[in-house]
Design a protein around this motif. Sequence first.
Motif, PDB file in Angstrom:
ATOM      1  N   ILE A  81       0.941  -1.159   0.035  1.00 28.10           N
ATOM      2  CA  ILE A  81       0.100  -0.127  -0.049  1.00 28.10           C
ATOM      3  C   ILE A  81       0.841   1.323   0.095  1.00 28.10           C
ATOM      4  CG2 ILE A  81      -1.826  -1.297   1.314  1.00 28.10           C
ATOM      5  CD1 ILE A  81      -1.065   0.286   3.640  1.00 28.10           C
ATOM      6  N   SER A  82       0.280   2.282  -0.481  1.00 29.47           N
ATOM      7  CA  SER A  82       1.250   3.541  -0.815  1.00 29.47           C
ATOM      8  C   SER A  82       0.813   4.402   0.746  1.00 29.47           C
ATOM      9  CB  SER A  82       0.638   4.327  -1.874  1.00 29.47           C
ATOM     10  OG  SER A  82      -0.501   5.041  -1.518  1.00 29.47           O
ATOM     11  N   GLU A  83       1.881   5.407   0.798  1.00 25.89           N
ATOM     12  CA  GLU A  83       1.743   6.240   1.900  1.00 25.89           C
ATOM     13  C   GLU A  83       0.389   6.975   2.083  1.00 25.89           C
ATOM     14  OE1 GLU A  83       3.934   9.988   1.689  1.00 25.89           O
ATOM     15  OE2 GLU A  83       5.018   8.846   0.027  1.00 25.89           O
ATOM     16  N   PHE A  84      -0.224   7.111   0.947  1.00 21.70           N
ATOM     17  CA  PHE A  84      -1.482   7.859   0.933  1.00 21.70           C
ATOM     18  C   PHE A  84      -2.585   7.042   1.633  1.00 21.70           C
ATOM     19  CE2 PHE A  84       1.257   9.099  -2.865  1.00 21.70           C
ATOM     20  CZ  PHE A  84       1.235  10.440  -2.247  1.00 21.70           C
ATOM     21  N   THR A  85      -2.327   5.776   1.260  1.00 23.58           N
ATOM     22  CA  THR A  85      -3.430   4.693   1.833  1.00 23.58           C
ATOM     23  C   THR A  85      -3.206   4.653   3.261  1.00 23.58           C
ATOM     24  OG1 THR A  85      -3.833   3.714  -0.147  1.00 23.58           O
ATOM     25  CG2 THR A  85      -4.356   2.575   1.665  1.00 23.58           C
ATOM     26  N   TYR A  86      -1.979   4.275   3.555  1.00 22.03           N
ATOM     27  CA  TYR A  86      -1.324   4.273   5.041  1.00 22.03           C
ATOM     28  C   TYR A  86      -2.073   5.460   5.749  1.00 22.03           C
ATOM     29  CZ  TYR A  86       1.508   3.146   8.967  1.00 22.03           C
ATOM     30  OH  TYR A  86       1.654   3.049  10.161  1.00 22.03           O
ATOM     31  N   GLY A  87      -2.017   6.504   5.469  1.00 18.13           N
ATOM     32  CA  GLY A  87      -2.378   7.887   6.050  1.00 18.13           C
ATOM     33  C   GLY A  87      -3.926   7.517   6.403  1.00 18.13           C
ATOM     34  N   PHE A  88      -4.620   7.067   5.632  1.00 18.65           N
ATOM     35  CA  PHE A  88      -6.170   6.794   6.020  1.00 18.65           C
ATOM     36  C   PHE A  88      -6.270   5.617   7.169  1.00 18.65           C
ATOM     37  CE2 PHE A  88      -6.875   8.570   1.918  1.00 18.65           C
ATOM     38  CZ  PHE A  88      -7.583   9.690   2.313  1.00 18.65           C
ATOM     39  N   VAL A  89      -5.244   4.502   7.058  1.00 21.24           N
ATOM     40  CA  VAL A  89      -5.679   3.274   7.739  1.00 21.24           C
ATOM     41  C   VAL A  89      -4.593   3.043   9.055  1.00 21.24           C
ATOM     42  CG1 VAL A  89      -7.035   2.288   5.990  1.00 21.24           C
ATOM     43  CG2 VAL A  89      -4.343   1.696   6.088  1.00 21.24           C
ATOM     44  N   LYS A  90      -3.805   3.951   9.183  1.00 23.05           N
ATOM     45  CA  LYS A  90      -2.531   3.633  10.139  1.00 23.05           C
ATOM     46  C   LYS A  90      -3.047   3.271  11.487  1.00 23.05           C
ATOM     47  CE  LYS A  90      -2.022   8.623  11.142  1.00 23.05           C
ATOM     48  NZ  LYS A  90      -0.764   9.762  10.873  1.00 23.05           N
ATOM     49  N   ASP A  91      -4.120   3.558  11.805  1.00 24.98           N
ATOM     50  CA  ASP A  91      -4.640   3.301  13.329  1.00 24.98           C
ATOM     51  C   ASP A  91      -5.267   2.145  13.277  1.00 24.98           C
ATOM     52  OD1 ASP A  91      -3.196   5.504  14.146  1.00 24.98           O
ATOM     53  OD2 ASP A  91      -5.060   6.631  14.016  1.00 24.98           O
ATOM     54  N   LYS A  92      -5.525   1.441  12.195  1.00 29.64           N
ATOM     55  CA  LYS A  92      -6.579   0.359  11.997  1.00 29.64           C
ATOM     56  C   LYS A  92      -5.607  -1.043  11.388  1.00 29.64           C
ATOM     57  CE  LYS A  92     -10.333   3.428  11.547  1.00 29.64           C
ATOM     58  NZ  LYS A  92     -11.535   3.756  10.837  1.00 29.64           N
ATOM     59  N   VAL A  93      -4.602  -0.960  10.875  1.00 29.53           N
ATOM     60  CA  VAL A  93      -3.763  -2.001  10.451  1.00 29.53           C
ATOM     61  C   VAL A  93      -2.288  -2.043  10.725  1.00 29.53           C
ATOM     62  CG1 VAL A  93      -5.138  -1.677   7.999  1.00 29.53           C
ATOM     63  CG2 VAL A  93      -2.921  -0.740   8.325  1.00 29.53           C
ATOM     64  N   THR A  94      -2.039  -3.225  10.593  1.00 30.51           N
ATOM     65  CA  THR A  94      -0.339  -3.370  11.014  1.00 30.51           C
ATOM     66  C   THR A  94       0.224  -3.767   9.594  1.00 30.51           C
ATOM     67  OG1 THR A  94      -1.069  -4.911  12.798  1.00 30.51           O
ATOM     68  CG2 THR A  94       1.160  -5.238  12.040  1.00 30.51           C
ATOM     69  N   ALA A  95       1.269  -2.757   9.452  1.00 30.92           N
ATOM     70  CA  ALA A  95       1.919  -2.463   8.158  1.00 30.92           C
ATOM     71  C   ALA A  95       3.417  -2.482   8.554  1.00 30.92           C
ATOM     72  CB  ALA A  95       1.476  -1.434   7.390  1.00 30.92           C
ATOM     73  N   ARG A  96       4.215  -2.926   7.296  1.00 28.13           N
ATOM     74  CA  ARG A  96       5.916  -2.692   7.757  1.00 28.13           C
ATOM     75  C   ARG A  96       6.238  -1.742   6.417  1.00 28.13           C
ATOM     76  NH1 ARG A  96      10.202  -5.702   5.345  1.00 28.13           N
ATOM     77  NH2 ARG A  96       8.634  -7.194   4.172  1.00 28.13           N
ATOM     78  N   GLU A  97       7.107  -0.789   6.824  1.00 26.31           N
ATOM     79  CA  GLU A  97       7.634   0.107   6.046  1.00 26.31           C
ATOM     80  C   GLU A  97       8.629  -0.527   5.261  1.00 26.31           C
ATOM     81  OE1 GLU A  97      10.237   4.206   6.169  1.00 26.31           O
ATOM     82  OE2 GLU A  97       8.727   4.035   7.471  1.00 26.31           O
TER      83      GLU A  97
END
Length: 806
Positions: free
Chosen positions: A758-774
């Motif tokens: 996912i892009s940083e733009f998508t991550y900005g919408f979901v960062k508090d609701k998903v687990t993601a690795r940069e």
Amino acid sequence: MKKNTKRRRKILETKYFGFLIGLFLFGFILLLNENTSIFSNIEEQMLDVHFGFKTVTGRESIQEGVLQEEFDPKISDDILIVAIDFNSLSQFGKWPFPRYREADLLNSFSRIQNQDERERSVFLDIFFIEPDEKGYDDVLLLEAIDDNERVFLETVLDEFPPSSREYDEFFSRQDVLIERWGKITNIQGDWHEIPAFYGLQPPLIPFAEKSRGYGHANFNTDSDKVYRRQQLVAKSSRLVESFRLDDLISMSSALPVDSSRFERLEWVDKKERPHTIPPGTTPEDFAQIVEEIKENAPLRTVDTDNDGTIDESYHVIRKYQDIFVPAITLSLALDYFNKSCDDLEVVLGEYIRIPEPMKFDVENSTWLPYEITVRDAVYNADEVLEKPAETRILEEIKIPIDEYGNMLINYMGPKSFADPQGRKTFPVRSFAGYAANPPGTDPETWPRTKALGNKIIMVGAFARGIADDEKPTPFGLMYGVEIHANALNTILMDNFLHHVPAWVNYLVLFAAVMLVALISSRMPTLWALVLLLAGLLALFLTVSIVFESRNLIIDYSPSAIAAVLTFLSIIAYRVMTEERDKRMIRNMFGKYVSPGVVDHLIDNPPELGGVDKQLTVFFSDVRGFTTLSESMTPQELLNHLNVYFTLMTDIILDYKGTLDKYVGDEIMCFWGAPLPQEEHALLACQCALKQKKALEELNASWPPEKRINIGIGINSGIMTVGNVGSEGRMNYTLMGDPVNLGARLEGTNKQYGTTIIISEFTYGFVKDKVTARELDNIRVKGKNKPVLIYELVDCLDDGASGPAAG
């Protein structure tokens, strides 16, 4: 240019076009109302309905054989019907009675000791056109009429003239009546348009000479043959002389008529319809009338020498003198008010004015200004007066009439019965009760009073079979004398029915149409129908209440019919346009989104066309597709991919996504359109995780050589969404740089050995609701600025375990 096209499309939407339909129907109904009699005929029926809902007098049995009546304060106490009823027939034999019976009746009224308590007038609704077989009986009746001095007789006006033998005789009788009582002369308006009566049946001259007054007894029926109005001013036309058309042409510069004496010229067409030549006709207009007469009027032929051959033929023009005869009810009212025909002011199409009406005070034997009761006196349970009656002095009475002199009769209830136990709107007494035992000639033997002080006594048939006198009214069949009583009561009680001004009816019509257009074009059909029916009922109740309480007639049928037509027209338009739109939406989106979303789109159509929106785009692609295709035949590969595509597509639809397209082994979809979705980015992430998990389960059921690996790229941003293609074939899809970035991210999975990026733009919408690795900062093709990317690992709310709420 594009802007104008949009505007034209918008006006065709039902919620706007419905008002145009309403305006069209408003104008259409107005044209029908003004140029046809459709609605006037229906309104006649509606008037009957309003009468049916009127509050009428009631009765209550307070003990066996004893009835207590509730009297309507709008019914005059001074109207009494003396009925030639079954009881009278039983006592005096068949009808017509010998005329000494009418003499006995009149003598019973006039022979009382207290002459101040006499009746105001006696109307005999009986014909005296021919002498009685026993001349002595006529002498007795004439003496009784002369002694009574208050008898009013009736004349009947006919459409066709009497025979030449009777012509002068009948009009001479009318002259005597006019000399005794008068005729109406103060008439303003186009009196030429009043329908003419060319014949008449007045009483014999001796009876006319003894009477106090007279009036015509004619009633005009409406189109449905119901009697709702009385012509208070009727036109009796007497032929003065006839002209040849050629002779009249020679004097066209000065037509031989005097309008001040109500003279006029008339010709008759081939369909026997009379046409009046207007006064003041110019030579040019007269020439045109002459041509019309020659074309449409029949010729009179003459055989002067009786040889069977026509010697000459010519067109006939007749000169009439019109006499305006009051209705008997108008004459009785004038006498009651101590007025005469000379006091009347008649404005055709507006009113008949009776100035300064008076009323005879029996107790003080004097005439007083006329007053009516506005509100009855109020008594408590002990019969003690709490509030005195409220009265109103009438400085004038203005009777509303149409252009033909007709007054609407305000009927006060159903027909009365002569039987003492029967229902009564007006008080009814038996003819026999007064005529059976008349007083003698000795005043010492006369009763002191008959309790008839100042009453108008109306004598007439009140039994079936004695006369063709039962006529249909809004309350059903009613004897003619009671119709007269209702008409007289309307005048005496100043209780007239008035049509509201035309602009009020137009306003009601416009409001009804526009309101129905509003609800029909914006609400579901069933609810619109319910509100329409409720509105029609409310309008009917309002019109009825206004009729009952204010005597105002508001047209109901034009508004009701227009409202129904507006509803049906708009619903038909909705079916034609919205069903087409629904088919278009279903065809367009049925293959992209879930059936539930399609249904929602049908109820709430999306903004079709290119629009910029905050969306999330999703790309997935099969890894090692070439290797996979080499291990299968084309048919096996196609079937295998169909299983994969079906599973992946179902998950997209479960998570409220919109499928864009399949490109080979690639799937493109997005969230946030056509319906807005606040959590479009989260839904895309949850869908990706669910697909990954579902694919693992699917691969476990396949042999290693058939297993599929995929890469998913997700990006969010402002994208243009809309229909792309031609008029005949188009696709609902996305465009813009964020779409290209989403496609690049899908391919980037190969470099990092990941499945979901996912892009940083998508991550900005979901960062508090998903687990993601940069993962990295990358510069994709076509972009100068690097983009931070993440590997999507999991959702914190376990959204991957099932479809999210959309």
